[in-house]
Design a protein around this motif. Structure first.
Motif, short mmCIF file in Angstrom:
data_model
loop_
_atom_site.label_atom_id
_atom_site.label_comp_id
_atom_site.label_asym_id
_atom_site.label_seq_id
_atom_site.Cartn_x
_atom_site.Cartn_y
_atom_site.Cartn_z
N ARG A 1 -13.47 42.62 34.29
CA ARG A 1 -12.81 41.49 34.97
C ARG A 1 -13.63 41.07 36.19
NH1 ARG A 1 -7.89 40.04 33.44
NH2 ARG A 1 -7.27 39.30 35.50
N MET B 1 -7.11 42.71 39.50
CA MET B 1 -7.72 43.89 38.85
C MET B 1 -9.22 43.71 38.59
SD MET B 1 -4.70 45.31 36.36
CE MET B 1 -3.95 43.85 35.69
N GLU C 1 -11.29 45.51 30.28
CA GLU C 1 -10.12 45.10 29.50
C GLU C 1 -10.57 44.62 28.12
OE1 GLU C 1 -8.50 41.57 31.42
OE2 GLU C 1 -10.19 40.37 30.68
N PHE C 2 -9.60 44.44 27.25
CA PHE C 2 -9.85 43.82 25.96
C PHE C 2 -9.85 42.31 26.16
CE2 PHE C 2 -7.68 47.88 25.13
CZ PHE C 2 -8.74 48.53 24.51
N GLY D 1 -9.15 38.49 26.10
CA GLY D 1 -7.91 37.77 25.80
C GLY D 1 -7.39 37.09 27.04
N GLY D 2 -6.13 36.74 27.02
CA GLY D 2 -5.54 36.08 28.20
C GLY D 2 -4.14 35.60 27.90
N LYS D 3 -3.64 34.77 28.82
CA LYS D 3 -2.25 34.34 28.76
C LYS D 3 -1.99 33.44 27.54
CE LYS D 3 -2.31 33.61 33.74
NZ LYS D 3 -3.70 33.22 33.87
N GLU E 1 -8.70 31.93 23.39
CA GLU E 1 -9.24 32.82 24.43
C GLU E 1 -10.59 33.41 24.02
OE1 GLU E 1 -8.44 33.55 27.48
OE2 GLU E 1 -6.44 32.72 27.70
N GLU F 1 -13.79 32.86 26.26
CA GLU F 1 -14.32 34.01 27.00
C GLU F 1 -15.59 34.58 26.40
OE1 GLU F 1 -11.24 36.90 27.61
OE2 GLU F 1 -10.29 35.63 29.13
N LEU G 1 4.28 44.29 36.02
CA LEU G 1 3.07 43.76 36.66
C LEU G 1 3.53 42.91 37.83
CD1 LEU G 1 -0.01 43.90 36.08
CD2 LEU G 1 0.22 41.70 34.94
N LEU H 1 4.65 42.40 31.96
CA LEU H 1 3.58 42.10 31.00
C LEU H 1 3.95 42.57 29.60
CD1 LEU H 1 0.46 41.37 30.53
CD2 LEU H 1 0.07 43.82 30.88
N PRO I 1 -6.98 48.53 33.09
CA PRO I 1 -5.65 48.25 33.64
C PRO I 1 -4.66 49.32 33.18
CG PRO I 1 -6.62 46.25 32.71
CD PRO I 1 -7.52 47.40 32.31
N ASP J 1 -3.11 49.31 29.72
CA ASP J 1 -3.94 49.57 28.54
C ASP J 1 -3.98 51.05 28.15
OD1 ASP J 1 -4.53 46.95 29.36
OD2 ASP J 1 -6.50 47.03 28.43
N1 LIG Z 1 -7.10 40.03 28.60
C1 LIG Z 1 -6.50 41.14 29.00
N2 LIG Z 1 -5.60 41.11 30.01
C2 LIG Z 1 -5.03 42.27 30.37
C3 LIG Z 1 -5.34 43.50 29.74
N3 LIG Z 1 -4.62 44.49 30.31
C4 LIG Z 1 -3.87 43.92 31.29
O1 LIG Z 1 -3.06 44.49 32.03
N4 LIG Z 1 -4.12 42.57 31.32
C5 LIG Z 1 -3.50 41.65 32.26
C6 LIG Z 1 -4.45 41.21 33.35
C7 LIG Z 1 -3.88 39.86 33.73
O2 LIG Z 1 -2.82 40.06 34.66
C8 LIG Z 1 -3.30 39.35 32.42
C9 LIG Z 1 -4.25 38.40 31.72
O3 LIG Z 1 -4.25 37.22 32.45
P1 LIG Z 1 -5.58 36.47 32.88
O4 LIG Z 1 -5.21 35.59 34.03
O5 LIG Z 1 -6.70 37.43 33.07
O6 LIG Z 1 -5.86 35.67 31.57
P2 LIG Z 1 -6.55 34.28 31.34
O7 LIG Z 1 -7.81 34.55 30.56
O8 LIG Z 1 -5.53 33.40 30.70
O9 LIG Z 1 -6.96 33.79 32.79
P3 LIG Z 1 -7.22 32.33 33.39
O10 LIG Z 1 -7.72 31.47 32.27
O11 LIG Z 1 -5.88 31.91 33.92
O12 LIG Z 1 -8.23 32.60 34.46
O13 LIG Z 1 -3.08 40.48 31.59
C10 LIG Z 1 -6.29 43.51 28.68
O14 LIG Z 1 -6.65 44.54 28.08
N5 LIG Z 1 -6.84 42.31 28.36
#
Ligand SMILES: Nc1nc2c([nH]c(=O)n2[C@H]2C[C@H](O)[C@@H](COP(=O)(O)OP(=O)(O)OP(=O)(O)O)O2)c(=O)[nH]1
Length: 143
Positions: A27, A33, A38-39, A41-43, A57, A61, A81, A86, A122, A125
């Motif tokens: 990250r 964090m 992390e793996f 992905g995202g929201k 995603e 990414e 979280l 989460l 995180p 995970d």
């Molecule tokens: N992608 C991912 N997110 C994780 C993992 N473990 C974990 O707690 N998370 C949490 C971290 C963040 O709070 C949330 C993912 O949100 P993010 O803001 O990074 O995702 P995003 O890619 O949509 O971000 P953005 O476009 O808004 O910048 O999930 C994991 O293994 N992979």
């Protein structure tokens, strides 16, 4: 009156290479964090299915194309979280087009499950690791 947490749905991919290693990304600075692995992905955005979010995603990414048919649900994580809760849906992806590039992350790394245990990840995970190890036929690491 009971107060329920706001659910925070996130999708992530377990991309597995021919030797059984999985892809993790670091990250970037300036995000929650930062520095943790992390793996990818995202929201899940409003109006998206988990599968649609996963495809988007991974394109954003990593610059790769996955077909929803090549991704299947593996397991999930559920963790507090901050003020939210989460729900991390982990999909295992078996095929994709393109070579993953770190378009958002600081770095990418292919790692065995044993190596994942030594990377800072995180907290949500960590319970996923034994399940991933089992799904890949690798030995979970007892700490
Ligand atoms: N992608 C991912 N997110 C994780 C993992 N473990 C974990 O707690 N998370 C949490 C971290 C963040 O709070 C949330 C993912 O949100 P993010 O803001 O990074 O995702 P995003 O890619 O949509 O971000 P953005 O476009 O808004 O910048 O999930 C994991 O293994 N992979």
């Amino acid at each position: 009156m009971e107060i329920y947490p706001t659910l925070f749905p996130v999708v992530a991919a377990l991309l597995v290479d021919d030797t059984g290693r999985v892809l993790v990304q670091q990250r970037p600075q300036g995000t929650a964090m930062a520095g943790l692995w992390e793996f990818p992905g995202g929201k899940i955005e409003a109006g998206e299915s988990p599968e649609t979010a996963l495809v988007r995603e991974l394109a954003e990414e990593l610059g790769i194309t996955v077909l929803p048919d090549a991704c299947e649900p593996l397991t999930f994580a559920s963790a507090t979280l901050g003020q939210k809760h989460l729900i991390l849906l982990l999909f295992r992806c078996t095929a994709w087009q393109g070579e993953p590039r770190a378009l958002h992350a600081t770095a990418l790394r292919w790692a065995t499950v044993a190596e994942l245990y030594s990377l800072p990840m995180p907290p949500a995970d960590l319970p996923l690791l034994p399940i991933i190890a089992q799904s890949l036929g690798q030995k979970p690491v007892c700490s």
